[in-house]
Design an enzyme around this catalytic site. Structure first.
Site, short mmCIF file in Angstrom:
data_model
loop_
_atom_site.label_atom_id
_atom_site.label_comp_id
_atom_site.label_asym_id
_atom_site.label_seq_id
_atom_site.Cartn_x
_atom_site.Cartn_y
_atom_site.Cartn_z
N LYS A 293 0.67 4.77 1.21
CA LYS A 293 1.84 5.44 1.80
C LYS A 293 2.43 4.59 2.94
O LYS A 293 3.63 4.58 3.15
CB LYS A 293 1.46 6.83 2.29
CG LYS A 293 0.98 7.68 1.14
CD LYS A 293 0.45 9.02 1.57
CE LYS A 293 -0.38 9.61 0.45
NZ LYS A 293 -1.70 8.96 0.25
N CYS A 415 -4.76 15.28 -0.61
CA CYS A 415 -4.75 15.27 -2.08
C CYS A 415 -5.69 16.37 -2.56
O CYS A 415 -6.50 16.16 -3.45
CB CYS A 415 -5.08 13.89 -2.65
SG CYS A 415 -6.59 13.16 -2.04
#
Ligand SMILES: C[S@@+](CC[C@H](N)C(=O)[O-])C[C@H]1O[C@@H](n2cnc3c(N)ncnc32)[C@H](O)[C@@H]1O
Length: 476
Positions: A293, A415
């Site tokens: 990211k 996640c």
């Protein structure tokens, strides 16, 4: 059925007679996968740990196929093998149990000829230094082969029963607590989630827009006959078939990275949350390694602002070193706008006196949304881990909040698909932090929860992921 535990005439030194020559290559691969499995099952290690510390055990496509396949189906294979063993193997022979698991996996899930699987498994006994076990391995695998053949002839007759079969099979690969948890939090969808967890994750690419126009890169894929599906994000494509990343066009030139679609929503979401008047944003990625990211964020920031400062924090230097290597390939590591910091983000002094306009907290979590990609999670995650994850997530949030400028925004992500790590964390945080308000999100995939946004692995091409936006009040 009765087994002969010892094979006649095998009391010679196996290695001197047979040798680890090329013919034994696949037997050796099998042995290495058995060792990796033992580290997971008995040592509580993850596949990521094996990749980092015992990379030779996961170095070839065959290693990976066997290790991922066996961990995905370990629980059902374990049951099938245990039922066929007349008595449990001795502790020092647990490697043979894993050898049987590998053979059983191939018999059930690959199209390889059963005689080849059985021969190679028997040969691997020699590589393991246990030639006496050849009869046992041969007998158990032959029995499994007969059961697999019998199951083949009893194929389901209609689509409904095919789905029932998929659910039965996938259920038998989930620990009971995990399936119960899915059923309690997703009463209408747990069956689809269980089935999705047993599938292979797609390979998704992020085109590095600082190096190449997405349209150009897509043309390169087409030229190389690599078929893909477009997504709602211009720089994101899903390959129709996974392939070795290094064989992708311009891989070494850093024009592309492999990153799940759900994870690719982080950068664009944080960008959209930044205060509109801002000119030179200072951003913290607080749990940054290995940089998926982070580098996407850097690419998006570079496209929108003349300049920016992006700080990558992680408490593990080794992971930051890997991040740097990845960033070097992408052409980002030497960029003066990017700074790496090794520190514990729960500690007050983690960032010196730096303050940020935006923070991404991609928190450590159970990974329950990525079970199809990380099949070992189903074997290693325990119900009581979720409370420990929540404690750490809240500590990180509270500490990092003080590093956020007034009027700044924090994007929290995991996640995970469990509310303990998602909405519950945000609820507890907002209740305790008076200057924090929740920001509504509207992402291109997934759906709203009461306090954030959830993606599920049942949605086409996404891992399970959670996002929540938090804004810090301006001082009056
Ligand atoms: C979910 S991973 C981050 C993945 C990363 N954002 C990406 O997209 O590639 C969580 C990271 O948090 C780091 N971490 C765990 N506890 C931490 C702490 N107390 N302070 C800083 N980093 C921490 C871990 O080392 C791990 O790299």
């Amino acid at each position: 059925m009765s087994f002969s535990w010892h094979t006649k005439g095998t009391n010679q030194d196996p290695k001197s007679k047979v040798g680890l020559n090329k013919k034994n290559e696949s037997a050796r691969t099998r042995m290495e996968v058995c060792k990796a499995l033992q580290h997971i099952i008995e040592g509580g290690r993850t596949i990521d740990w094996i990749r980092a510390e015992k990379s030779q055990w996961i170095s070839t496509p065959l290693h990976r196929e066997l290790l991922y396949g066996t961990t995905r189906h370990y629980l059902s294979l374990q049951q099938a093998v245990t039922e066929l063993l007349k008595k449990p193997l001795r502790d020092k022979d647990r490697d043979l149990f894993q050898l049987l698991i590998v053979g059983a996996y191939q018999l059930k899930y690959t199209g390889i000829a059963s005689y080849a699987i059985i021969n190679e498994s028997v040969n691997a006994c020699i590589v393991l230094g246990k030639p006496w076990a050849r009869g046992l391995v041969n007998a158990v695998l032959r029995q499994l082969q007969r059961s697999a053949e019998a199951a083949q002839t009893e194929k389901p007759k209609d689509v409904g029963s095919e789905q029932d079969l998929a659910l039965t099979n996938a259920s038998s690969d989930h620990p009971a607590w995990l399936q119960e948890k899915l059923a309690s939090q997703y009463p209408n969808r747990w069956q689809a989630l269980v089935i999705a967890n047993n599938q292979r994750a797609p390979m998704t690419l992020r085109i590095n827009s600082t190096k190449v126009e997405p349209a150009f890169y897509k043309a390169k894929l087409r030229e190389d006959d690599i078929s893909f599906t477009e997504t709602k994000m211009v720089e994101t494509v899903v390959l129709d078939a996974a392939q070795n990343a290094e064989t992708l066009p311009s891989w070494l030139a850093g024009e592309v990275a492999v990153q799940d679609l759900s994870a690719q929503l982080a950068a664009n979401t944080l960008m959209a949350l930044l205060p509109p008047h801002i000119a030179e944003p200072s951003i913290l990625d607080a749990c940054a390694a290995p940089g998926g990211k982070l580098f996407h964020l850097h690419e998006r920031l570079s496209a929108r602002f003349k300049t920016h400062q992006l700080f990558a924090l992680d408490n593990k230097q080794k992971r930051l070193n890997e991040t740097k290597i990845i960033g070097t390939r992408l052409g980002h590591s030497k960029d003066p706008r990017l700074t790496m910091l090794c520190a514990d983000a729960t500690k007050e002094d983690c960032c010196g006196d730096l303050q940020f306009d935006g923070i991404l907290l991609d928190a450590p979590c159970s990974g329950s949304g990525t079970i199809r990609r990380n099949p070992d999670i189903r074997l290693l995650l325990k119900a009581d881990h979720l409370a420990a994850h929540q404690d750490l997530q809240l500590q990180l949030l509270h500490n990092l909040w003080h590093r956020l400028k007034d009027g700044g925004t924090l994007l929290y992500s995991t996640c995970s698909i469990f509310e303990e790590e998602n909405d519950q964390v945000i609820k507890k945080f907002v209740e305790a932090q008076v200057d924090a308000t929740r920001v509504s999100l509207q992402l291109k995939y997934g759906s709203a929860t009461s306090l954030g946004w959830q993606l599920l692995p049942t949605e086409k091409n996404t891992d399970g992921f959670y996002y929540a936006g938090l804004a810090k009040a301006e001082k009056t």
